[in-house]
Every structure is written in structure tokens, then in C-alpha cells.
Design an enzyme around this catalytic site. Structure first.
Site, PDB file in Angstrom:
ATOM      1  N   CYS A 192      -2.881  -2.932   7.325  1.00  0.00           N
ATOM      2  CA  CYS A 192      -2.478  -2.910   8.725  1.00  0.00           C
ATOM      3  C   CYS A 192      -2.692  -1.495   9.290  1.00  0.00           C
ATOM      4  O   CYS A 192      -3.021  -0.575   8.540  1.00  0.00           O
ATOM      5  CB  CYS A 192      -0.999  -3.303   8.834  1.00  0.00           C
ATOM      6  N   GLU A 230       0.827  -1.214   0.000  1.00  0.00           N
ATOM      7  CA  GLU A 230       0.000   0.000   0.000  1.00  0.00           C
ATOM      8  C   GLU A 230       0.855   1.255   0.000  1.00  0.00           C
ATOM      9  O   GLU A 230       0.518   2.240  -0.676  1.00  0.00           O
ATOM     10  CB  GLU A 230      -0.910   0.042   1.242  1.00  0.00           C
TER      11      GLU A 230
END
Length: 190
Positions: free
Chosen positions: A102, A74
Site C-alpha cells: 500500500c 511489510e
């Protein structure tokens, strides 16, 4: 890798530019990023950022390769997208990622003003988009993203399961992982 074709079958064919784009189309692009991580011995997570139906950023895990705790798929996709639009504000952009982000990545999603997060497999150990936490929709923060969980969850989960199964079987070596033999051979007694 014991059966690289098996993993390529999971990711499927790259989407055609002639097909109408939808969540599965862009998740398949993210799966191909995950495949790139897999082939490098990295945990196979891939991500893409989409604006107006076009991929403007892509990335895959490189944490072991770079020995960088922030080298998540990401983060690379968000950075590439910001470079593409020449702004840290990614208003109107959607993030597609094969594994639920996360807490670190969820914070970056909020800070970059991503409109929508589409993820495949849930992460019961670190998921911060609804499983353990929901950072991207926390009303105490200055931005919230829409969520679309479970898109191609089976395929996204299978590439992860295959990777870790092959690691346990010894048919693939995770990049950057030290074995006990490595540690004993480099460790010197004082």
C-alpha cells in the site's frame, strides 16, 4: 476455518535450505507468514526481507490484533530486518510480500532503501507498486526500488480469496471485527 489443510496446500511445503534460493523460494516463506496471519483471523498477508540469500526479517498482518493501522506485514518485516543489520538502511535487501504494498508500506520501502520489491498478488484497491500508484519508482523521490510483480500470484491471491470467502460464509471470524450484535449490546442510550 473450514479447511485449514486447503490453505496449507496453497502455501506449500516450507522451502528446503538445501534448494537453491530464487524468488519462488522466498515468496513461499512469505506465504507461510500469510498463513500465520490467516490462522489468527487476520487478513493473510506475509512478508520477508532477504539479504545475501538469507531471511533477515519477517512479518505478517496484525492490524486487527493490535488495533494498529500501521501493523502491516511489510512494516514488521522491515523493522525486524533493520534490527538484524542494526541500521535503518536496508541497502542490498529485497522485500518479498504476498500482496502489493500500500502507499504507507511503499513509503517505508523507499525510506529504508530496499533494493527490490517482489510481490505476488496485485492490489487494485491500494496497490502502490504499479497498480494505482508507483511510489517505489517515482523519480521525484531520493530512492527507487526495482519491481518484480506477479511472483506466485495465483497462490498469493488464492489465500486472500479463501480467507474472505470463509469470512462471508461465517466459517472464520475476522479478528477484531465488530458485528452489529456487538455494537447493539455495548451501546447504551443516553
Amino acid at each position: 476455518m473450514s479447511d485449514p489443510d486447503h490453505i496449507r496446500r496453497i502455501a506449500g511445503e516450507p522451502p528446503s535450505l538445501l534448494q537453491p534460493a530464487n524468488d519462488s523460494t522466498f515468496m513461499r516463506v512469505a506465504l507461510h507468514q500469510a498463513l500465520a496471519a490467516y490462522e489468527q483471523g487476520e487478513v493473510p498477508v506475509g512478508a520477508v526481507v532477504v539479504k545475501d540469500g538469507h531471511v533477515i526479517g519477517r512479518g505478517h498482518n496484525l492490524r486487527e490484533t493490535l488495533q494498529d493501522p500501521t501493523a502491516h506485514a511489510e512494516m514488521f518485516a522491515l523493522t525486524a530486518a533493520a534490527e538484524s543489520v542494526q541500521s535503518w538502511r536496508l541497502d542490498g535487501c529485497d522485500l518479498y510480500v504476498t500482496l502489493e504494498p500500500c502507499p504507507m508500506c511503499a513509503g517505508a520501502i523507499v525510506n529504508s532503501r530496499i533494493r527490490r520489491v517482489v510481490f505476488g498478488a496485485s492490489d487494485p484497491k491500494a496497490g502502490a507498486c504499479g497498480t494505482l500508484f508507483n511510489v517505489v519508482q517515482d523519480s521525484r523521490l531520493n530512492h527507487r526500488a526495482e519491481l518484480a510483480p506477479g511472483v506466485m500470484a495465483d497462490e498469493c491471491g488464492e489465500i486472500l480469496k479463501s480467507f474472505f470467502r470463509e469470512c462471508r460464509e461465517g466459517t472464520i471470524k475476522r479478528r477484531g471485527r465488530r458485528t452489529q450484535d456487538d455494537e447493539t449490546s455495548t451501546h447504551q442510550e443516553p
